[in-house]
Enzyme design. Structure first.
Site, PDB file in Angstrom:
ATOM      1  N   SER A   1      42.573  48.478  36.767  1.00 21.05           N
ATOM      2  CA  SER A   1      43.299  47.751  37.818  1.00 21.05           C
ATOM      3  C   SER A   1      42.479  46.532  38.247  1.00 21.05           C
ATOM      4  CB  SER A   1      43.538  48.654  39.033  1.00 21.05           C
ATOM      5  OG  SER A   1      44.288  49.794  38.681  1.00 21.05           O
TER       6      SER A   1
ATOM      7  N   TYR B   1      52.535  48.886  47.152  1.00 21.75           N
ATOM      8  CA  TYR B   1      53.155  50.002  47.864  1.00 21.75           C
ATOM      9  C   TYR B   1      54.064  49.549  49.001  1.00 21.75           C
ATOM     10  CZ  TYR B   1      50.509  52.816  44.753  1.00 21.75           C
ATOM     11  OH  TYR B   1      50.056  53.385  43.585  1.00 21.75           O
TER      12      TYR B   1
ATOM     13  N   ALA C   1      48.628  47.976  37.494  1.00 16.99           N
ATOM     14  CA  ALA C   1      47.431  47.985  38.348  1.00 16.99           C
ATOM     15  C   ALA C   1      47.762  48.790  39.593  1.00 16.99           C
ATOM     16  CB  ALA C   1      47.048  46.565  38.729  1.00 16.99           C
ATOM     17  N   LYS C   2      46.899  49.707  39.942  1.00 16.36           N
ATOM     18  CA  LYS C   2      47.130  50.497  41.169  1.00 16.36           C
ATOM     19  C   LYS C   2      46.539  49.695  42.315  1.00 16.36           C
ATOM     20  CE  LYS C   2      46.717  55.176  42.997  1.00 16.36           C
ATOM     21  NZ  LYS C   2      48.057  55.382  43.506  1.00 16.36           N
ATOM     22  N   MET C   3      47.420  48.948  42.938  1.00 11.72           N
ATOM     23  CA  MET C   3      47.035  47.909  43.892  1.00 11.72           C
ATOM     24  C   MET C   3      47.694  48.218  45.232  1.00 11.72           C
ATOM     25  SD  MET C   3      45.433  45.148  43.490  1.00 11.72           S
ATOM     26  CE  MET C   3      45.043  43.727  44.441  1.00 11.72           C
TER      27      MET C   3
END
Ligand code: PMP
Length: 310
Positions: free
Chosen positions: A64, A160, A154-156
């Site tokens: 990420s 969310y 990408a865990k951004m």
């Protein structure tokens, strides 16, 4: 909930209340922060915490960060050690949910620097207990962000935001969980989880190019199915919305709220006979056994943190 005693911030344990971020930083102001959510399960014998696929979570954090050109100023080994240190220092004796965040935390005007924090909070596993009759889902009118807008790979933190919109719409309509579609109308994922359908002898999940985060639980489920449910063919392929209506079983999976949770209806249409299906039940049991260290075959995926000697 009683606060944990310690978090890990920039290389050292700090009291929970000191794990703060500057309000003028980019990490806070723009959600410019890569992160991971990791579970540690309290084992059956009450003697240790079992961290699930720690190395894979830490690896994904770096992926990420790479997409966003964020520098993580620690090695993967150092971050894995930080997670274990947080668990040990807090002497937890229950299921724990951990987060790692890497973000530009420097105040406005200061030279930019990346910060990293790790913390864990008690969060009981829901495996088999949450939504025993399955979730009532809707297909959201909010489309999942595509890779060429904001990459879901990408865990951004900023990704969310979208869920606030989709979840509000879902709950206002009397549903429990939205399923988001891609901008070209294929099934993507629900908030914070991936999705699987069972149709005949196939176990199907959206492709990695369907605007999904490549879930670690998703990959675990595919491995469990291939290794243990021989009659099932595991496929990753684009899924149409109406396939949700005709599936025999649907479940969602992810580290946080989902773990493995069945879906009973989509847009008010029953999934199969609207009860939790046999494939979902079996995979959920296998998953539970695995994360609780009862499956020796996958012991490499489980890191044990011994309980404190009292
Ligand atoms: N999609 C999104 C957007 C998520 O945030 C998560 C949770 N990390 C997942 C899928 C599931 O990923 P994992 O199984 O690695 O938790």
């Amino acid at each position: 909930m009683v606060d944990p005693e310690f978090a890990w911030l920039d290389g050292q344990l700090v009291p929970w209340g000191d794990a703060t971020v500057h309000v003028s930083s980019l990490g806070f102001g723009f959600g410019l922060s890569v992160f991971e959510g990791i579970r540690a399960y309290w084992d059956d014998r009450g003697s240790s915490l079992l961290v699930f696929r720690l190395a894979d979570h830490v690896r994904r954090l770096y992926q990420s960060a790479k997409i966003y050109r964020l520098e993580v100023p620690y090695s993967r080994g150092e971050l894995e050690a930080a997670v274990l240190k947080v668990l040990e220092a807090n002497s937890f004796e229950e299921d724990i949910y951990l987060r790692i965040y890497a973000y530009p935390g420097s105040p406005w005007g200061a030279e930019r620097s990346e910060n990293v924090c790790v913390f864990g909070v008690p969060r009981p596993s829901n495996l088999g207990t949450a939504h025993p009759n399955g979730l009532r889902c809707n297909t959201s009118s909010w489309r999942r962000i595509p890779d060429d807008v904001i990459p879901p790979r990408a865990k951004m933190a900023g990704n969310y935001l979208q869920y606030a919109l989709a979840e509000n719409e879902s709950h206002a309509g009397g549903y429990q969980e939205p399923i988001m579609l891609t901008t070209d109308g294929k099934v993507s994922e629900p908030p914070g989880a991936n999705i699987f359908l069972v149709h005949g002898d196939e176990l199907i999940t959206s492709t990695v190019t369907s605007s999904v985060l490549e879930g670690i639980t998703r990959s675990t489920i595919m491995t469990l199915a291939r290794d243990n449910l021989g009659s099932l063919i595991v496929r990753q392929r684009p899924i149409d919305r109406t396939e949700l209506y005709l599936a025999d079983e649907i479940f969602i999976c992810g580290t946080g709220h989902a773990e493995v949770t069945p879906v009973s209806s989509v847009d008010g249409i029953a999934v199969g006979n609207a009860s939790v299906g046999p494939v979902t039940t079996e995979l959920r049991t296998l998953y539970s056994d695995l994360v609780h260290g009862r499956q020796k075959r996958y012991s490499d995926w489980v890191t044990s943190v011994p309980a404190p000697v009292s």
